[in-house]
Design an enzyme around this catalytic site. Sequence first.
Site, short mmCIF file in Angstrom:
data_model
loop_
_atom_site.label_atom_id
_atom_site.label_comp_id
_atom_site.label_asym_id
_atom_site.label_seq_id
_atom_site.Cartn_x
_atom_site.Cartn_y
_atom_site.Cartn_z
N SER A 50 -61.45 -35.77 76.32
CA SER A 50 -61.21 -35.26 74.97
C SER A 50 -60.87 -36.42 74.04
O SER A 50 -60.41 -37.47 74.47
CB SER A 50 -60.07 -34.24 74.98
OG SER A 50 -58.87 -34.91 75.28
N ASP A 82 -65.22 -34.10 74.90
CA ASP A 82 -64.63 -32.77 74.82
C ASP A 82 -63.72 -32.70 73.58
O ASP A 82 -62.98 -33.66 73.30
CB ASP A 82 -63.80 -32.55 76.10
CG ASP A 82 -63.18 -31.18 76.17
OD1 ASP A 82 -63.82 -30.20 75.73
OD2 ASP A 82 -62.04 -31.08 76.69
N GLU A 134 -67.70 -24.97 68.45
CA GLU A 134 -66.79 -23.87 68.81
C GLU A 134 -66.61 -22.93 67.63
O GLU A 134 -66.38 -23.38 66.51
CB GLU A 134 -65.44 -24.44 69.25
CG GLU A 134 -64.43 -23.38 69.65
CD GLU A 134 -63.15 -23.97 70.24
OE1 GLU A 134 -63.25 -24.91 71.07
OE2 GLU A 134 -62.06 -23.51 69.87
N HIS A 178 -56.16 -22.09 76.91
CA HIS A 178 -55.97 -23.47 77.38
C HIS A 178 -54.65 -23.59 78.13
O HIS A 178 -53.64 -23.05 77.69
CB HIS A 178 -55.93 -24.43 76.19
CG HIS A 178 -57.28 -24.84 75.68
ND1 HIS A 178 -57.63 -24.77 74.36
CD2 HIS A 178 -58.37 -25.35 76.32
CE1 HIS A 178 -58.88 -25.22 74.20
NE2 HIS A 178 -59.34 -25.56 75.37
N GLY A 179 -54.64 -24.30 79.24
CA GLY A 179 -53.40 -24.55 79.97
C GLY A 179 -53.37 -23.79 81.28
O GLY A 179 -54.35 -23.17 81.68
N HIS A 205 -63.90 -22.46 77.59
CA HIS A 205 -62.82 -23.45 77.75
C HIS A 205 -61.67 -22.75 78.49
O HIS A 205 -61.67 -21.54 78.63
CB HIS A 205 -62.36 -23.93 76.38
CG HIS A 205 -63.29 -24.93 75.77
ND1 HIS A 205 -62.91 -26.21 75.46
CD2 HIS A 205 -64.60 -24.84 75.46
CE1 HIS A 205 -63.94 -26.86 74.98
NE2 HIS A 205 -64.99 -26.06 74.96
N GLY A 206 -60.71 -23.55 78.93
CA GLY A 206 -59.54 -22.95 79.58
C GLY A 206 -59.86 -22.38 80.95
O GLY A 206 -59.35 -21.32 81.33
N GLY A 207 -60.69 -23.08 81.71
CA GLY A 207 -61.12 -22.56 83.02
C GLY A 207 -60.00 -22.39 84.03
O GLY A 207 -60.03 -21.44 84.85
N ASN A 227 -64.91 -25.29 81.38
CA ASN A 227 -64.07 -26.49 81.33
C ASN A 227 -62.80 -26.35 82.18
O ASN A 227 -62.11 -25.33 82.09
CB ASN A 227 -63.60 -26.74 79.88
CG ASN A 227 -64.70 -27.25 79.00
OD1 ASN A 227 -65.86 -27.29 79.39
ND2 ASN A 227 -64.35 -27.62 77.79
O1 G3H Z 1 -61.39 -28.57 77.01
C1 G3H Z 1 -60.72 -28.51 78.05
C2 G3H Z 1 -60.45 -27.28 78.69
O2 G3H Z 1 -60.76 -26.19 77.95
C3 G3H Z 1 -59.45 -27.23 79.76
O3 G3H Z 1 -58.72 -26.03 79.85
O4 G3H Z 1 -56.69 -26.96 80.91
O5 G3H Z 1 -57.03 -24.51 80.73
O6 G3H Z 1 -58.40 -25.84 82.30
P1 G3H Z 1 -57.66 -25.83 81.02
ZN ZN Z 2 -60.95 -26.88 75.75
#
Ligand code: G3H
Ligand code: ZN
Length: 278
Positions: A50, A82, A134, A178-179, A205-207, A227
């Site tokens: 990122s 990213d 996005e 995210h997180g 995002h936010g996998g 992600n």
């Molecule tokens: O862009 C990065 C991600 O969306 C990471 O999300 O920290 O929840 O896996 P995450």
């Molecule tokens: Zn993200």
Amino acid sequence: MKLVNGFDLMEYAKKYHHVLPAFNTTNLEMTYAIADGLMKANLPGYIQISSNNLRLSNPQIIALIAQDAVKKSETPIGLHLDHGKSFEDVKACVDAGFTSIMIDASHLPFEENVRECRRAAEYCHFYGLPVEAELGAIRGKEEDVVNEAESKTDPDMVADFVERTGCDVLAVSVGNVHGLCLNPHIDIPLLAKINQVSKVPLVLHGGSGIPKEVIWEAKKYGLIKINYGSDLRKEFISTFGKAYEQNHNEHDVIHLSLEAVNNVSAKAMELVTMINEH
Ligand code: G3H
Ligand code: ZN
């Protein structure tokens, strides 16, 4: 193998029905670990960094490390920017040899988001690279940025946004967070609606924390990329944290760094295998 162009990587994923993980790196160790995990699984994906993390590893440095990390790979791996926060970062990463780009102007009003994405897309397309944009706001903590307010992607705005930005892949907000959020509620019907009106594939995002069954379901509705950041960072940090808890005089950086690479690699391998099981 060389780093693979982002358009070719997406074509490969479509052809073999893969969903591509994009794993966030911060430094040399995580970059080697991500490449190692993908190579061990023999599945394609992205190393991504990122804008925020470019403070520590500038685009040229991370591109050189990534090129070295994938040189023995027999599976396609790309290097992706990213959450690109500025046109300057986009240009710096394209110039450094990144193979795809995200411009994240989702915090801006719609028209400004369109304008920023269009500008990035024109620059990247000139160099033959795809652009991720996005639409909507994703809740949670993405690096230093904490976003309390979620604003889900409005399907009525998608076709216009994709058309006018010229983006090649679209990051959506459908309950993803995210997180380290366990089992977020992913709105699959909303994803299905977005997929119906989007002429480009979709990104979650936010996998970290999304159950595998949900990802397999999302694959039916245009998901091409997911992600992962927090899951890998936790593996990296806990390697050092556990050693310190056991011995406050711990100072063996090389062994712990190698252990951290192994732990991050194992997690990346587990995740890329899991999302492609179905
Ligand atoms: O862009 C990065 C991600 O969306 C990471 O999300 O920290 O929840 O896996 P995450
Ligand atoms: Zn993200």
